[in-house]
Design an enzyme around this catalytic site. Sequence first.
Site, PDB file in Angstrom:
ATOM      1  N   SER A 219      11.327   6.518  14.966  1.00 17.78           N
ATOM      2  CA  SER A 219      10.118   6.112  15.686  1.00 17.78           C
ATOM      3  C   SER A 219      10.544   5.720  17.096  1.00 17.78           C
ATOM      4  O   SER A 219      11.087   4.637  17.299  1.00 17.78           O
ATOM      5  CB  SER A 219       9.461   4.926  14.979  1.00 17.78           C
ATOM      6  OG  SER A 219       9.020   5.321  13.709  1.00 17.78           O
ATOM      7  N   LEU A 220      10.315   6.595  18.038  1.00 12.85           N
ATOM      8  CA  LEU A 220      10.825   6.361  19.399  1.00 12.85           C
ATOM      9  C   LEU A 220       9.756   5.708  20.285  1.00 12.85           C
ATOM     10  O   LEU A 220       9.941   4.635  20.816  1.00 12.85           O
ATOM     11  CB  LEU A 220      11.307   7.687  20.004  1.00 12.85           C
ATOM     12  CG  LEU A 220      12.134   7.533  21.272  1.00 12.85           C
ATOM     13  CD1 LEU A 220      13.508   6.952  20.983  1.00 12.85           C
ATOM     14  CD2 LEU A 220      12.271   8.873  22.005  1.00 12.85           C
ATOM     15  N   HIS A 221       8.646   6.407  20.480  1.00 17.09           N
ATOM     16  CA  HIS A 221       7.453   5.855  21.138  1.00 17.09           C
ATOM     17  C   HIS A 221       7.595   5.470  22.605  1.00 17.09           C
ATOM     18  O   HIS A 221       6.659   4.923  23.193  1.00 17.09           O
ATOM     19  CB  HIS A 221       6.893   4.654  20.364  1.00 17.09           C
ATOM     20  CG  HIS A 221       6.663   4.907  18.916  1.00 17.09           C
ATOM     21  ND1 HIS A 221       6.098   6.063  18.421  1.00 17.09           N
ATOM     22  CD2 HIS A 221       6.939   4.154  17.822  1.00 17.09           C
ATOM     23  CE1 HIS A 221       6.036   6.001  17.109  1.00 17.09           C
ATOM     24  NE2 HIS A 221       6.550   4.868  16.717  1.00 17.09           N
TER      25      HIS A 221
ATOM     26  N   GLU B 118       0.841  -1.189   0.000  1.00 22.18           N
ATOM     27  CA  GLU B 118       0.000   0.000   0.000  1.00 22.18           C
ATOM     28  C   GLU B 118       0.878   1.241   0.000  1.00 22.18           C
ATOM     29  O   GLU B 118       1.954   1.249   0.600  1.00 22.18           O
ATOM     30  CB  GLU B 118      -0.893  -0.014   1.246  1.00 22.18           C
ATOM     31  CG  GLU B 118      -1.679  -1.314   1.354  1.00 22.18           C
ATOM     32  CD  GLU B 118      -2.699  -1.345   2.477  1.00 22.18           C
ATOM     33  OE1 GLU B 118      -3.546  -2.227   2.447  1.00 22.18           O
ATOM     34  OE2 GLU B 118      -2.662  -0.486   3.383  1.00 22.18           O
TER      35      GLU B 118
ATOM     36  N   CYS C 110       6.586  -4.291  15.911  1.00 18.33           N
ATOM     37  CA  CYS C 110       6.092  -3.262  16.842  1.00 18.33           C
ATOM     38  C   CYS C 110       4.634  -3.564  17.236  1.00 18.33           C
ATOM     39  O   CYS C 110       3.818  -3.925  16.385  1.00 18.33           O
ATOM     40  CB  CYS C 110       6.191  -1.874  16.215  1.00 18.33           C
ATOM     41  SG  CYS C 110       7.885  -1.409  15.823  1.00 18.33           S
TER      42      CYS C 110
ATOM     43  N   SER D  23      11.936   7.080   7.687  1.00 18.53           N
ATOM     44  CA  SER D  23      11.537   6.813   9.068  1.00 18.53           C
ATOM     45  C   SER D  23      12.004   5.427   9.477  1.00 18.53           C
ATOM     46  O   SER D  23      11.787   4.456   8.754  1.00 18.53           O
ATOM     47  CB  SER D  23      10.017   6.921   9.174  1.00 18.53           C
ATOM     48  OG  SER D  23       9.598   6.654  10.487  1.00 18.53           O
TER      49      SER D  23
ATOM     50  N   CYS E  68      -1.076   6.330   9.659  1.00 15.45           N
ATOM     51  CA  CYS E  68       0.130   5.711  10.222  1.00 15.45           C
ATOM     52  C   CYS E  68      -0.199   4.392  10.893  1.00 15.45           C
ATOM     53  O   CYS E  68      -1.091   4.320  11.729  1.00 15.45           O
ATOM     54  CB  CYS E  68       0.738   6.599  11.305  1.00 15.45           C
ATOM     55  SG  CYS E  68       1.560   8.028  10.679  1.00 15.45           S
TER      56      CYS E  68
ATOM     57  N   CYS F 114       6.720  -6.658   7.280  1.00 11.70           N
ATOM     58  CA  CYS F 114       7.794  -6.073   8.098  1.00 11.70           C
ATOM     59  C   CYS F 114       8.143  -7.094   9.171  1.00 11.70           C
ATOM     60  O   CYS F 114       7.279  -7.849   9.624  1.00 11.70           O
ATOM     61  CB  CYS F 114       7.293  -4.786   8.756  1.00 11.70           C
ATOM     62  SG  CYS F 114       8.549  -3.921   9.730  1.00 11.70           S
TER      63      CYS F 114
ATOM     64  N   GLY G 251       6.997  -1.710   6.157  1.00 13.42           N
ATOM     65  CA  GLY G 251       8.403  -2.085   6.072  1.00 13.42           C
ATOM     66  C   GLY G 251       9.311  -1.174   6.851  1.00 13.42           C
ATOM     67  O   GLY G 251       8.931  -0.069   7.233  1.00 13.42           O
ATOM     68  N   GLU G 252      10.490  -1.682   7.105  1.00 16.65           N
ATOM     69  CA  GLU G 252      11.521  -0.896   7.803  1.00 16.65           C
ATOM     70  C   GLU G 252      12.592  -0.564   6.755  1.00 16.65           C
ATOM     71  O   GLU G 252      13.331  -1.445   6.309  1.00 16.65           O
ATOM     72  CB  GLU G 252      12.100  -1.727   8.958  1.00 16.65           C
ATOM     73  CG  GLU G 252      13.377  -1.213   9.564  1.00 16.65           C
ATOM     74  CD  GLU G 252      13.373   0.265   9.936  1.00 16.65           C
ATOM     75  OE1 GLU G 252      12.454   0.721  10.627  1.00 16.65           O
ATOM     76  OE2 GLU G 252      14.303   0.975   9.503  1.00 16.65           O
TER      77      GLU G 252
HETATM   78  N1  SAH Z   1       9.470   1.045  10.034  1.00 21.94           N
HETATM   79  C1  SAH Z   1       9.541   2.456   9.956  1.00 21.94           C
HETATM   80  C2  SAH Z   1       8.542   2.995   8.995  1.00 21.94           C
HETATM   81  C3  SAH Z   1       7.104   2.873   9.448  1.00 21.94           C
HETATM   82  S1  SAH Z   1       6.582   4.492   9.562  1.00 21.94           S
HETATM   83  C4  SAH Z   1       9.431   3.069  11.335  1.00 21.94           C
HETATM   84  O1  SAH Z   1       9.264   2.309  12.289  1.00 21.94           O
HETATM   85  O2  SAH Z   1       9.583   4.262  11.480  1.00 21.94           O
HETATM   86  C5  SAH Z   1       5.120   4.476  10.329  1.00 21.94           C
HETATM   87  C6  SAH Z   1       5.092   5.373  11.540  1.00 21.94           C
HETATM   88  O3  SAH Z   1       3.803   5.190  12.115  1.00 21.94           O
HETATM   89  C7  SAH Z   1       6.095   4.938  12.595  1.00 21.94           C
HETATM   90  O4  SAH Z   1       6.483   6.008  13.401  1.00 21.94           O
HETATM   91  C8  SAH Z   1       5.250   3.983  13.382  1.00 21.94           C
HETATM   92  O5  SAH Z   1       5.812   3.749  14.639  1.00 21.94           O
HETATM   93  C9  SAH Z   1       3.938   4.714  13.433  1.00 21.94           C
HETATM   94  N2  SAH Z   1       2.806   3.829  13.734  1.00 21.94           N
HETATM   95  C10 SAH Z   1       2.751   2.497  13.592  1.00 21.94           C
HETATM   96  N3  SAH Z   1       1.543   2.009  13.970  1.00 21.94           N
HETATM   97  C11 SAH Z   1       0.818   3.073  14.362  1.00 21.94           C
HETATM   98  C12 SAH Z   1      -0.512   3.234  14.831  1.00 21.94           C
HETATM   99  N4  SAH Z   1      -1.332   2.197  14.980  1.00 21.94           N
HETATM  100  N5  SAH Z   1      -0.935   4.476  15.109  1.00 21.94           N
HETATM  101  C13 SAH Z   1      -0.119   5.537  14.930  1.00 21.94           C
HETATM  102  N6  SAH Z   1       1.140   5.448  14.493  1.00 21.94           N
HETATM  103  C14 SAH Z   1       1.621   4.224  14.208  1.00 21.94           C
END
Ligand code: SAH
Length: 343
Positions: free
Chosen positions: A212-214, A85, A109, A189, A331, A105, A157-158
């Site tokens: 992507s820290l979170h 997509e 996560c 990202s 996202c 991927c 994907g990463e």
């Molecule tokens: N693998 C890369 C690219 C994915 S980018 C990465 O991890 O950055 C997608 C972004 O959306 C990342 O910051 C990811 O952590 C965030 N994301 C993933 N699932 C989500 C969700 N359910 N709601 C909001 N953000 C999300």
Amino acid sequence: MNYADLTENEISQEIVKLGLPKFRGKQIFDAIINGQSLQEISVLSESLKLKIQDFYPKYEIFKKFVSKDGTKKYLIKFEDESIVECVLMSYKYGNTICVSTQVGCRMGCAFCASTLQGLKRNLSSGEILGQIYLVNRDNDGSKKNRQITNIVLMGSGEPLDNFDNVCKFIELISAPEGLNISKRNISLSTCGLVDKIYQLADKGLDISLTISLHATTDDERKKIMPIANKYSIKEIVDACDYYFDKTKRRFYIEYTLIKDVNDSEDDINRLVELFAHKVCHINLIMLNPVKERKLESIDKKQAEMFCKKLNALGVSATIRRSMGQDISGACGQLRNKFVRDKV
Ligand code: SAH
């Protein structure tokens, strides 16, 4: 070999090897960028098409969904029937496309739909480019009249797990004879593959880096992001500093707000400690719903408070506007077809 992975020169060399005149190479290269299928190229004879058909890209738009807010989600099908997509978002300043770099991927996560079925395979550079060529064309764009201004490598994907193909993709999409999208308008990202961040910095590609820290502690991060078992937050931040020193480009932190996981006052304070003195910006993301996942979002008001407190303590942060949620285009909602068909 597939022509979509090659530069104009490389295609021309291949064409000469087939005993054809060199200028055919440019015609083929331009047709690929214009998102044309082999059948649609009117300047090539049928016999020539037969000679090159094995090497010409065969990806296509399989489905398209349009959101209430104008965001468009495309399912792109590749030669092996794999589907990814990608999403086109329109802003005042232009159109941003969010592309996928892998089918599925393997990062795992806890909040993300793209990883539910694991990794099927990497995309080639040509397959990442193809998403852009097809969507550009579907929006009345061409090589000369480009409708896409910005690219974010934030689909499924990463990207750093598919390092070589992604770097080649960046070179090809920014080439003056290609679609010529400035590297400054490309964001990558990553969930934080530290060794690859150093490699990316050393390559001197002038793209924006987003992490992507979170989470603000390694223990919390390990609960939602398996990659945290391999690299600590400190190692990630050191790699970002190195990236900044090399490129002088501000880096971005993505922080998806999850109820009772990463939304506390302590989290705010730790974000301040980590980032207040750095040239970076935090994008706060509201958690988007993914059916299979139990995690909950905080409400918009709480998110606004979280953001305000960060700002007051000297951290540049904004809440990212969520687009295309109604078509599962936001996202974390992108997935591959095999999962989509079952839900
Ligand atoms: N693998 C890369 C690219 C994915 S980018 C990465 O991890 O950055 C997608 C972004 O959306 C990342 O910051 C990811 O952590 C965030 N994301 C993933 N699932 C989500 C969700 N359910 N709601 C909001 N953000 C999300």
